[in-house]
Design an enzyme around this catalytic site. Structure first.
Site, PDB file in Angstrom:
ATOM      1  N   ASP A 104       0.850  -1.184   0.000  1.00 21.59           N
ATOM      2  CA  ASP A 104       0.000   0.000   0.000  1.00 21.59           C
ATOM      3  C   ASP A 104       0.897   1.249   0.000  1.00 21.59           C
ATOM      4  O   ASP A 104       1.790   1.357  -0.835  1.00 21.59           O
ATOM      5  CB  ASP A 104      -0.967  -0.063   1.196  1.00 21.59           C
ATOM      6  N   TYR A 234      -1.359  11.288   2.096  1.00 19.95           N
ATOM      7  CA  TYR A 234      -2.226  11.628   0.966  1.00 19.95           C
ATOM      8  C   TYR A 234      -2.221  13.139   0.721  1.00 19.95           C
ATOM      9  O   TYR A 234      -2.300  13.593  -0.423  1.00 19.95           O
ATOM     10  CB  TYR A 234      -3.655  11.169   1.250  1.00 19.95           C
ATOM     11  N   HIS A 299      -7.111  -6.505  -0.779  1.00 16.16           N
ATOM     12  CA  HIS A 299      -6.063  -5.496  -0.614  1.00 16.16           C
ATOM     13  C   HIS A 299      -5.049  -5.820   0.484  1.00 16.16           C
ATOM     14  O   HIS A 299      -3.847  -5.694   0.269  1.00 16.16           O
ATOM     15  CB  HIS A 299      -6.697  -4.133  -0.339  1.00 16.16           C
TER      16      HIS A 299
END
Length: 320
Positions: A104, A234, A299
């Site tokens: 990730d 982010y 995921h």
């Protein structure tokens, strides 16, 4: 988790918590969002049992790592890679090169680590997030908003304090359960006021690979640290883009194995399969040796398929 040792190391201006086990060549595990070192618990034990020294830090802003600034401007790839280089210098000064495993956001950090300091990486096993070459023509957030809209999770994460307030209303435990049990390959959208779209009264059934104790561990850490540190990665996306202009068209020149689940939302994003399987990936990472697509996996693949993933890591790195 018996036998895993924990220490705090002062690196690059922060106090980094590290989980460690085993002796031998170092394998550096880099977690993503909303993970912690704990996401690698199975792999740490496996690699230690097979003659390696596993190191799994909580990245800046996460878990028991403290001292990082609160501003998103301090969460660029240059900061985070700087933390990891300083960590390796502090705890493994005798090893010029280490093996790196990322998932990730940790995979993104690992790609950057290999771009900036390929001299420190013997080989890389990356999961879920493919290499994403810098597009000099458009900033990341502009592209994501145009393609997915303002409800797309990365776009929702941008306004400081906004998604944190929503997560607070939902509750830390439920937020983490929603993220970690996510198995929908569609783009993740979190509409304002509706977020995950489920009723807070509907129980979330944990999959067999995720125990109540696992969730409780994550919750205990996030209730202490909050989500802002992880969200700042982010929020630094566009700043990353600005700072990495010198690496436009640069290749990742370390041996790479890439693993992804066929139900992972990252693998099902527009253009990803074509990039991975039709030459783009190999062009940008010329020493890419293997791409493994695991059927029926989503995921959080290293937790979902711990034995399989551990063996994939071992089989690759023991070649070097």
């Amino acid at each position: 988790m018996e036998g895993i040792e924990h220490k705090t190391v002062s690196v690059n201006g922060i106090n980094m918590h590290v989980a460690e086990m085993g002796q031998g060549p170092v394998v550096l595990f880099i977690h993503g969002f909303p993970e912690l070192w704990y996401a690698w618990r199975h792999q740490i034990v496996y690699m230690a049992a097979h003659g390696y020294r596993a190191l799994a830090p909580d990245l800046r802003g996460y878990g028991d790592t403290t001292g990082a600034p609160t501003s998103a401007a301090s969460y660029t790839s240059l900061h985070v890679v700087g933390d990891l280089i300083a960590l390796l210098d502090a705890v493994a000064p005798d090893q010029d090169q280490v093996f790196v495993v990322g998932h990730d956001w940790g995979a993104l950090v690992a790609w950057y680590l290999c771009l900036y300091r390929p001299d420190r990486v013997k080989a890389l096993v990356n999961m879920s997030v493919m290499l994403s070459p810098r597009n000099p023509k458009i900033k990341p957030l502009q592209g994501l908003r145009a393609f997915y809209g303002d409800d797309y999770y990365i776009c929702r994460f941008q306004e400081p304090g906004d998604i944190e307030a929503e997560f607070a209303r939902i509750g830390t435990k439920r937020v983490l359960e929603n993220f970690i049990t996510l198995c929908n390959p569609a783009p993740l959208c979190l509409p304002k006021g509706k977020c995950f779209g489920d009723s807070p009264d509907t129980p979330i059934i944990l999959p067999s690979w995720l125990s109540k104790e696992d969730i409780d561990y994550y919750v205990s850490k996030y209730e202490k640290s909050g989500f802002t540190g992880g969200l700042n990665y982010y929020r630094a996306l566009d700043l990353n883009w600005e700072l990495t202009a010198p690496w436009t068209k640069a290749q990742v020149k370390v041996p790479v194995k890439f693993i992804v689940g066929d139900l992972d939302l990252t693998y099902n994003a527009a253009g990803t399969k074509e990039y991975i399987h039709k030459g783009g990936f190999k062009r940008d990472a010329p020493f890419l040796q293997e791409v493994i697509v695991i059927e029926g996996a989503s995921h959080f693949i290293q937790e979902e398929k711990p034995e399989e993933i551990s063996k994939h890591i071992y089989d690759f790195i023991q070649q070097f």
